[in-house]
Scaffold this active site. Structure first.
Site, PDB file in Angstrom:
ATOM      1  N   PHE A  20       2.748  18.055  74.148  1.00 18.75           N
ATOM      2  CA  PHE A  20       2.116  18.171  75.733  1.00 18.75           C
ATOM      3  C   PHE A  20       3.430  17.522  76.578  1.00 18.75           C
ATOM      4  O   PHE A  20       3.817  17.854  77.545  1.00 18.75           O
ATOM      5  CB  PHE A  20       1.058  17.310  76.231  1.00 18.75           C
ATOM      6  CG  PHE A  20      -0.527  18.214  75.897  1.00 18.75           C
ATOM      7  CD1 PHE A  20      -0.262  19.332  76.181  1.00 18.75           C
ATOM      8  CD2 PHE A  20      -1.495  17.703  75.206  1.00 18.75           C
ATOM      9  CE1 PHE A  20      -1.530  20.101  76.049  1.00 18.75           C
ATOM     10  CE2 PHE A  20      -2.483  18.217  74.798  1.00 18.75           C
ATOM     11  CZ  PHE A  20      -2.521  19.665  75.253  1.00 18.75           C
ATOM     12  N   GLY A  22       6.586  16.465  75.555  1.00 17.88           N
ATOM     13  CA  GLY A  22       8.078  17.316  75.445  1.00 17.88           C
ATOM     14  C   GLY A  22       8.060  18.783  76.071  1.00 17.88           C
ATOM     15  O   GLY A  22       8.875  18.849  76.770  1.00 17.88           O
ATOM     16  N   TYR A  72      18.221  19.812  64.250  1.00 16.90           N
ATOM     17  CA  TYR A  72      18.945  18.738  64.707  1.00 16.90           C
ATOM     18  C   TYR A  72      20.342  18.935  64.885  1.00 16.90           C
ATOM     19  O   TYR A  72      20.968  18.303  66.097  1.00 16.90           O
ATOM     20  CB  TYR A  72      18.838  17.566  63.791  1.00 16.90           C
ATOM     21  CG  TYR A  72      17.449  16.859  63.851  1.00 16.90           C
ATOM     22  CD1 TYR A  72      17.045  15.708  64.744  1.00 16.90           C
ATOM     23  CD2 TYR A  72      16.377  17.517  63.101  1.00 16.90           C
ATOM     24  CE1 TYR A  72      15.783  15.376  65.015  1.00 16.90           C
ATOM     25  CE2 TYR A  72      14.955  16.774  63.198  1.00 16.90           C
ATOM     26  CZ  TYR A  72      14.862  15.714  64.091  1.00 16.90           C
ATOM     27  OH  TYR A  72      13.438  15.376  64.335  1.00 16.90           O
ATOM     28  N   GLN A  89      -1.767   9.355  71.891  1.00 17.17           N
ATOM     29  CA  GLN A  89      -2.783   8.392  72.295  1.00 17.17           C
ATOM     30  C   GLN A  89      -4.140   8.958  72.256  1.00 17.17           C
ATOM     31  O   GLN A  89      -4.467   9.742  73.182  1.00 17.17           O
ATOM     32  CB  GLN A  89      -2.302   7.504  73.306  1.00 17.17           C
ATOM     33  CG  GLN A  89      -3.053   6.109  73.556  1.00 17.17           C
ATOM     34  CD  GLN A  89      -2.521   5.340  74.890  1.00 17.17           C
ATOM     35  OE1 GLN A  89      -1.327   5.651  75.376  1.00 17.17           O
ATOM     36  NE2 GLN A  89      -3.069   4.351  75.123  1.00 17.17           N
ATOM     37  N   ARG A  95      -1.611   1.737  73.269  1.00 16.50           N
ATOM     38  CA  ARG A  95      -0.302   2.114  73.043  1.00 16.50           C
ATOM     39  C   ARG A  95       0.131   1.697  71.602  1.00 16.50           C
ATOM     40  O   ARG A  95       1.081   2.141  70.654  1.00 16.50           O
ATOM     41  CB  ARG A  95       0.745   2.133  73.978  1.00 16.50           C
ATOM     42  CG  ARG A  95       0.568   2.881  75.134  1.00 16.50           C
ATOM     43  CD  ARG A  95       1.538   2.626  76.420  1.00 16.50           C
ATOM     44  NE  ARG A  95       0.930   3.510  77.481  1.00 16.50           N
ATOM     45  CZ  ARG A  95       0.623   3.148  78.616  1.00 16.50           C
ATOM     46  NH1 ARG A  95      -0.031   1.610  78.773  1.00 16.50           N
ATOM     47  NH2 ARG A  95       0.421   3.739  79.709  1.00 16.50           N
ATOM     48  N   SER A 126       8.378   8.591  73.543  1.00 12.93           N
ATOM     49  CA  SER A 126       7.308   8.254  72.704  1.00 12.93           C
ATOM     50  C   SER A 126       6.707   6.917  72.742  1.00 12.93           C
ATOM     51  O   SER A 126       7.559   5.909  72.795  1.00 12.93           O
ATOM     52  CB  SER A 126       7.609   8.642  71.022  1.00 12.93           C
ATOM     53  OG  SER A 126       8.519   9.851  71.021  1.00 12.93           O
ATOM     54  N   ASP A 155       4.838   3.800  85.069  1.00 15.84           N
ATOM     55  CA  ASP A 155       4.048   2.666  85.880  1.00 15.84           C
ATOM     56  C   ASP A 155       4.521   2.473  87.346  1.00 15.84           C
ATOM     57  O   ASP A 155       3.701   2.114  87.947  1.00 15.84           O
ATOM     58  CB  ASP A 155       4.109   1.552  84.626  1.00 15.84           C
ATOM     59  CG  ASP A 155       3.874   1.971  83.300  1.00 15.84           C
ATOM     60  OD1 ASP A 155       2.935   1.771  83.011  1.00 15.84           O
ATOM     61  OD2 ASP A 155       4.656   2.488  82.872  1.00 15.84           O
ATOM     62  N   ARG A 158       3.433   4.933  89.541  1.00 13.61           N
ATOM     63  CA  ARG A 158       1.769   4.676  89.805  1.00 13.61           C
ATOM     64  C   ARG A 158       2.037   3.809  90.932  1.00 13.61           C
ATOM     65  O   ARG A 158       1.046   4.121  91.957  1.00 13.61           O
ATOM     66  CB  ARG A 158       1.309   4.502  88.485  1.00 13.61           C
ATOM     67  CG  ARG A 158       1.201   5.739  87.786  1.00 13.61           C
ATOM     68  CD  ARG A 158       0.822   5.624  86.305  1.00 13.61           C
ATOM     69  NE  ARG A 158       0.472   6.655  85.589  1.00 13.61           N
ATOM     70  CZ  ARG A 158       0.218   6.886  84.194  1.00 13.61           C
ATOM     71  NH1 ARG A 158       0.658   5.694  83.406  1.00 13.61           N
ATOM     72  NH2 ARG A 158       0.228   7.887  83.533  1.00 13.61           N
ATOM     73  N   HIS A 182       5.638  -1.436  78.427  1.00 13.27           N
ATOM     74  CA  HIS A 182       4.913  -0.280  79.130  1.00 13.27           C
ATOM     75  C   HIS A 182       3.491  -0.343  78.363  1.00 13.27           C
ATOM     76  O   HIS A 182       3.357   0.457  77.351  1.00 13.27           O
ATOM     77  CB  HIS A 182       5.568   1.085  79.039  1.00 13.27           C
ATOM     78  CG  HIS A 182       4.884   2.037  79.252  1.00 13.27           C
ATOM     79  ND1 HIS A 182       4.405   2.616  80.149  1.00 13.27           N
ATOM     80  CD2 HIS A 182       4.607   3.357  78.106  1.00 13.27           C
ATOM     81  CE1 HIS A 182       3.472   3.843  80.423  1.00 13.27           C
ATOM     82  NE2 HIS A 182       4.041   4.107  78.905  1.00 13.27           N
ATOM     83  N   THR A 237      -1.679  12.511  78.805  1.00 14.99           N
ATOM     84  CA  THR A 237      -0.921  12.685  80.307  1.00 14.99           C
ATOM     85  C   THR A 237       0.267  13.096  79.955  1.00 14.99           C
ATOM     86  O   THR A 237       1.023  12.927  79.056  1.00 14.99           O
ATOM     87  CB  THR A 237      -0.837  11.262  80.755  1.00 14.99           C
ATOM     88  OG1 THR A 237      -0.006  10.400  79.881  1.00 14.99           O
ATOM     89  CG2 THR A 237      -2.128  10.108  80.745  1.00 14.99           C
TER      90      THR A 237
END
Length: 320
Positions: A20, A22, A72, A89, A95, A126, A155, A158, A182, A237
């Protein structure tokens, strides 16, 4: 457009991890017009190819861009490699509980980037981002300024959004930072917060709010718990962090010297060493230029130290 000094294509970006976060980041970057080439890499090659196809079908409606799935080695000349790969998560999971799973994944990813003689900027997204940025620094051997964690950019957005709503003012006029981890030990740096230069408490009173302590606790808690609330409601998220990724890439590609609260190694600032935390930093074409010493009061400094110690405790359990 090549930078002949270091074999970096300044118009190329790579995204490692097509979940999601990426895929949302790739979509935001396609819309931004900053890059003319984007390679998507994932252990699930079909997923990477599917996302590349889906996103590329928006190109005729936007700007010319080559979008494809790859290996890669295809990321070797990218200006920025963005790592979003890792276990997601889950509802109720912190986290930091993700740490052992995702450090293991990074031990697979980073050596493959090293093999490519990568010369660009590594952007870690990540979670837990502070631990994984530390992991990338230890495993990659790249200069620290070229390894950036997305940190508390989201954050902080937000916090600015909540304050804008609370005060009835454009959130872009709010200047405030979330610092530290974070995650659950993050700190709202209220002592340096202002609205267009007016101290936050003075502006609150101008708008008819006087219960400062109650409001600060409520808003800071809301920001800290926002990810859990979103995950509870929609399982993940990704839009907010995708915009954060785009913003950091803008600062790098345009050499904006923007001040963003990204994750980087601490070297004695506020008495903290050998741990990655988010602090306001000047971000430009070479990555992180320097940290910006914002005002923090004694209480905030104490909580910042606690945040650092919580992360150090996790780091002590890891092997590199």
């Amino acid at each position: 457009m090549k930078n002949s000094n270091c074999d970096v294509n300044l118009r190329k970006v790579a995204v490692i991890g097509c979940g999601f976060v990426g895929s949302a980041s790739a979509f935001a970057l396609m819309q931004s017009g900053m890059f003319s080439e984007m390679v998507l890499i994932d252990v699930d090659k079909d997923r990477a190819e599917g996302e590349a196809l889906d996103i590329s079908h928006g190109v005729p409606l936007n700007r010319p861009m080559k979008i494809y799935s790859g290996e890669y080695k295809d990321a070797s000349d990218a200006a920025i490699v963005i790592i979003t790969a890792g276990a997601g998560q889950k509802p109720g999971e912190t986290r930091l509980e993700l740490v052992h799973k995702n450090v293991g994944i990074f031990k697979s990813i980073i050596p493959q980037i090293n093999e490519c003689n990568f010369k660009g900027i590594l952007l870690i997204v990540s979670n837990p981002v502070d631990i994984l940025t530390y992991t990338a620094i230890k495993l990659s051997g790249l200069p620290e300024n070229r390894i950036i964690g997305s940190g508390t950019v989201l954050d902080t957005a937000r916090l600015k959004y909540q304050l804008g709503q609370h005060l009835g003012v454009d959130s872009r006029s709010v200047h405030a930072f979330i610092i530290g981890e974070h995650g659950d030990s993050e700190i709202a740096a209220w002592s340096s917060a202002n609205v267009s230069g007016i101290p936050i408490n003075s502006f609150c009173e101008m708008r008819g709010y006087f219960n400062h302590e109650e409001a600060m606790i409520r808003i800071a808690d809301s920001v800290k718990n926002m990810a859990y609330e979103i995950i509870e409601k929609k399982k993940a998220t990704y839009y907010g962090i995708a915009m954060s990724v785009k913003r950091i890439c803008e600062a790098i590609l345009r050499d904006e010297k923007s001040i963003l609260p990204v994750s980087s190694m601490m070297h004695g600032e506020y008495g903290i060493e050998n741990v990655v935390l988010s602090m306001p930093s000047i971000v430009g074409k070479d990555g992180i230029e320097t940290k910006v010493p914002i005002t923090v009061n004694e209480n905030e400094c104490t909580h910042l130290m606690k945040s650092a110690n919580a992360l150090k405790e996790v780091i002590s359990e890891l092997e590199f």
